[in-house]
Design an enzyme around this catalytic site. Sequence first.
Site, short mmCIF file in Angstrom:
data_model
loop_
_atom_site.label_atom_id
_atom_site.label_comp_id
_atom_site.label_asym_id
_atom_site.label_seq_id
_atom_site.Cartn_x
_atom_site.Cartn_y
_atom_site.Cartn_z
N LYS A 1 0.80 -1.23 0.00
CA LYS A 1 0.00 0.00 0.00
C LYS A 1 0.84 1.29 0.00
O LYS A 1 0.36 2.35 0.38
CB LYS A 1 -1.00 0.05 1.18
CG LYS A 1 -1.81 -1.20 1.40
CD LYS A 1 -2.30 -1.86 0.14
CE LYS A 1 -3.33 -1.09 -0.62
NZ LYS A 1 -3.59 -1.73 -1.96
N HIS B 1 6.71 -7.35 -2.07
CA HIS B 1 6.53 -6.76 -0.74
C HIS B 1 7.32 -7.54 0.32
O HIS B 1 7.18 -7.27 1.50
CB HIS B 1 5.05 -6.78 -0.33
CG HIS B 1 4.16 -5.96 -1.20
ND1 HIS B 1 4.51 -4.73 -1.70
CD2 HIS B 1 2.90 -6.19 -1.67
CE1 HIS B 1 3.52 -4.24 -2.43
NE2 HIS B 1 2.54 -5.11 -2.44
N SER C 1 -4.90 2.61 4.03
CA SER C 1 -5.02 1.95 2.73
C SER C 1 -5.14 0.43 2.90
O SER C 1 -5.97 -0.23 2.28
CB SER C 1 -3.80 2.33 1.87
OG SER C 1 -3.92 1.84 0.58
N TYR D 1 6.42 8.39 -1.42
CA TYR D 1 5.10 8.54 -2.06
C TYR D 1 4.69 10.01 -2.08
O TYR D 1 4.22 10.52 -3.10
CB TYR D 1 4.09 7.71 -1.25
CG TYR D 1 2.65 7.82 -1.70
CD1 TYR D 1 2.08 6.86 -2.53
CD2 TYR D 1 1.84 8.88 -1.27
CE1 TYR D 1 0.74 6.96 -2.93
CE2 TYR D 1 0.51 8.99 -1.68
CZ TYR D 1 -0.03 8.03 -2.50
OH TYR D 1 -1.35 8.13 -2.90
N PHE E 1 -3.36 9.46 -10.80
CA PHE E 1 -4.27 8.54 -10.12
C PHE E 1 -5.52 8.24 -10.97
O PHE E 1 -5.88 7.08 -11.18
CB PHE E 1 -4.67 9.11 -8.74
CG PHE E 1 -5.69 8.29 -8.05
CD1 PHE E 1 -5.34 7.10 -7.42
CD2 PHE E 1 -7.04 8.68 -8.03
CE1 PHE E 1 -6.29 6.31 -6.80
CE2 PHE E 1 -7.99 7.89 -7.40
CZ PHE E 1 -7.61 6.72 -6.78
N LYS F 1 -8.18 6.08 -3.22
CA LYS F 1 -8.26 7.56 -3.14
C LYS F 1 -7.02 8.23 -3.71
O LYS F 1 -7.08 9.30 -4.27
CB LYS F 1 -8.41 7.99 -1.68
CG LYS F 1 -9.83 8.01 -1.17
CD LYS F 1 -9.87 8.82 0.13
CE LYS F 1 -11.29 9.07 0.57
NZ LYS F 1 -11.30 9.77 1.88
#
Length: 296
Positions: A51, A102, A132, A190, A226, A260
């Site tokens: 995430k 991950h 998230s 991020y 996004f 989002k």
Amino acid sequence: MEMHNNMRFVEYDGMHLPPFVPLLKDPKERFEEIRDMECRKDDVIIAAYSKSGTHWIWEVVCMLLKGKAEYAKETKEYLFLEAIPDMSVVHNLASPRPLNTHIPYRYLPKQHVQNGGKIIHIIRNPKDVAVSLYHQLLDSGLFKSFDFKTFLDEMFLGQACPFTTWFKYEKEFEEAEKKDKFGAIHTIHYENMKKNPIEETRKLAKFLEVSITEELIAEIVDKCSFHKLKQIDSTFKDQSHIDSMIHGSGGVNKPVMYRKGQIGDWKNHFTVALNEQFDDIFKEEMKNSSIQVQFE
Ligand code: A3P
């Protein structure tokens, strides 16, 4: 937290593994396959805690490596090391291979690390990561009762996170970066990518040693916004890799990967008390770390 369908996260080497089919079958085998895989000099591994924006950066990297602002037909799950049904997909792929994972740093392919192969590490504010991840797990239908506080206490701040805790994951990467004599690890925040995508994409291109025009950088940034990625995910992408990933994982619903895409959604989920609890744990866990997290 009580789970539906008697599902359990698989345990391996002190970690709680998400229910991806290869890990459900034999986690040891898949971890060893990854650790021992044959690597090529131009492989790129995108490594991030779940995430943190892996799908986003994967698309950007694919475009940079191709030198074209064209969407990959595949989703990033296609080269998601711990979840792909069969490692031969990776072995048979043309170079350069944009792999992603991950799993904690210590399990990354040995050869890649020893050769100084490129690693792109993404880090995101853990409060937004928690939110998230909470939504992904909620949508997955894995749990019966599931409020945010329970999730934080029993999972994110407890020991039942997928693979490992955010704190352990990031501290391990920090140590690896300190010892990185090749300059092989490029860390991207991020939040920086969100605030200055042109600048961060330029830095990524430099790290990947691809020569690219400013026009192309702008085009890549635009195509990987996004809203465009969310739209393309439902209209253009071949979903079969995600379908096969969740097939056989015991009734998990298809995850929403583009939810989002914002900085600071944590403020809509943390009460003042939860926030204080989180800050205390963060302070204690990260007391010897110099990682700068952007909370705003
Ligand atoms: P949210 O749930 O906060 O929206 P991962 O790919 O590692 O699973 O991370 C998923 C998170 O990255 C989701 O966060 C998703 O919306 C966000 N994301 C994906 N693409 C993005 C983009 N182009 N810009 C900003 N955030 C993006």
